[in-house]
Design a protein around this motif. Structure first.
Motif, short mmCIF file in Angstrom:
data_model
loop_
_atom_site.label_atom_id
_atom_site.label_comp_id
_atom_site.label_asym_id
_atom_site.label_seq_id
_atom_site.Cartn_x
_atom_site.Cartn_y
_atom_site.Cartn_z
N UNK A 76 1.83 -2.43 -7.39
CA UNK A 76 2.37 -3.26 -6.31
C UNK A 76 3.75 -2.76 -5.96
N UNK A 77 4.04 -2.69 -4.69
CA UNK A 77 5.31 -2.14 -4.19
C UNK A 77 6.48 -3.02 -4.67
N UNK A 78 7.03 -2.66 -5.83
CA UNK A 78 8.14 -3.40 -6.42
C UNK A 78 9.12 -2.40 -7.05
N UNK A 82 8.58 1.48 -8.81
CA UNK A 82 9.45 2.63 -8.58
C UNK A 82 9.95 3.20 -9.90
N UNK A 83 10.29 2.33 -10.84
CA UNK A 83 10.74 2.78 -12.15
C UNK A 83 9.61 3.49 -12.90
N UNK A 92 7.28 9.66 -5.59
CA UNK A 92 7.27 8.34 -4.96
C UNK A 92 6.20 7.48 -5.58
N UNK A 93 6.24 6.22 -5.29
CA UNK A 93 5.30 5.30 -5.91
C UNK A 93 3.91 5.37 -5.29
N UNK A 94 3.76 6.00 -4.14
CA UNK A 94 2.44 6.09 -3.49
C UNK A 94 1.42 6.78 -4.40
N UNK A 95 1.88 7.76 -5.17
CA UNK A 95 0.98 8.52 -6.05
C UNK A 95 0.36 7.62 -7.11
N UNK A 96 1.06 6.58 -7.53
CA UNK A 96 0.52 5.67 -8.54
C UNK A 96 -0.68 4.90 -8.02
N UNK A 97 -0.79 4.73 -6.73
CA UNK A 97 -1.90 3.99 -6.16
C UNK A 97 -3.16 4.85 -6.01
N UNK A 98 -3.07 6.13 -6.34
CA UNK A 98 -4.25 7.00 -6.24
C UNK A 98 -5.41 6.49 -7.09
N UNK A 108 3.57 -7.13 -2.34
CA UNK A 108 3.75 -8.34 -3.14
C UNK A 108 3.06 -9.56 -2.54
N UNK A 109 3.04 -9.67 -1.22
CA UNK A 109 2.41 -10.81 -0.58
C UNK A 109 0.90 -10.84 -0.82
N UNK A 110 0.29 -9.68 -0.98
CA UNK A 110 -1.15 -9.62 -1.24
C UNK A 110 -1.47 -10.16 -2.63
N UNK A 111 -0.64 -9.84 -3.59
CA UNK A 111 -0.82 -10.38 -4.94
C UNK A 111 -0.49 -11.87 -4.94
N UNK A 112 0.55 -12.26 -4.24
CA UNK A 112 0.94 -13.67 -4.18
C UNK A 112 -0.18 -14.53 -3.61
N UNK A 113 -0.96 -14.00 -2.69
CA UNK A 113 -2.07 -14.76 -2.12
C UNK A 113 -3.12 -15.08 -3.18
N UNK A 114 -3.36 -14.16 -4.10
CA UNK A 114 -4.31 -14.40 -5.19
C UNK A 114 -3.74 -15.45 -6.14
N UNK A 115 -2.46 -15.36 -6.44
CA UNK A 115 -1.82 -16.36 -7.29
C UNK A 115 -1.88 -17.73 -6.63
N UNK A 116 -1.61 -17.80 -5.34
CA UNK A 116 -1.66 -19.09 -4.62
C UNK A 116 -3.06 -19.68 -4.69
N UNK A 117 -4.08 -18.85 -4.52
CA UNK A 117 -5.45 -19.35 -4.64
C UNK A 117 -5.71 -19.88 -6.05
N UNK A 118 -5.25 -19.15 -7.07
CA UNK A 118 -5.46 -19.58 -8.45
C UNK A 118 -4.78 -20.93 -8.73
N UNK A 119 -3.74 -21.24 -7.98
CA UNK A 119 -3.03 -22.52 -8.14
C UNK A 119 -3.68 -23.64 -7.34
N UNK A 120 -4.63 -23.32 -6.49
CA UNK A 120 -5.20 -24.31 -5.58
C UNK A 120 -6.34 -25.10 -6.22
#
Length: 139
Positions: A76-78, A82-83, A92-98, A108-120
């Protein structure tokens, strides 16, 4: 220990809610909880412990109306990603997503949507399990 400390405080508060209660204990694990990653052995172990704690907690919460779920994000782009790219000597971090089927880092918003659903309330049937928000990393 952060997840255990959080559970010690949050779960009793959730259980004090009036019946019929419907609470959610949701914590973040990681795709690293499900695969070993070079140079990140301690991180993988810690995230594996999150999954184990959530599964055990779900058993302890049986029939209470309170569920326990872990969400395991992938790359996730955070700042942390990057570290990790720096640790691996990547430009760059793009290579990690390969390794993700999405072919790009998650936002981050895409992951947050899953968390929000899990809280619902709609997530009632899901307890003691992991919701993978990893772009297909563990497919």
């Amino acid at each position: 220990m952060g997840v255990a400390h959080l559970a010690r405080v949050a779960v009793p508060a959730l259980l004090r809610r009036p019946q019929p209660r419907g609470g959610r204990f949701v914590d973040l694990a990681s795709a690293a909880a499900h695969r070993g990653l070079w140079g990140l052995g301690a991180y993988c172990a810690a995230k594996h412990a999150v999954v184990g704690l959530v599964r055990g907690l779900a058993c302890d919460l049986r029939d209470t109306g309170v569920n326990a779920v872990a969400v395991s994000p992938g790359s996730t782009r955070t700042d942390m990603l990057r570290a990790t790219a720096d640790l691996y000597g990547l430009p760059g971090l793009e290579k990690l997503a390969d390794q993700q089927l999405t072919g790009r880092p998650l936002e981050p918003e895409e992951v947050a949507a899953v968390v929000a659903w899990a809280c619902s309330a709609e997530s009632f049937a899901v307890t003691g399990s992991v919701r993978h928000a990893d772009g297909g990393f563990t497919a």
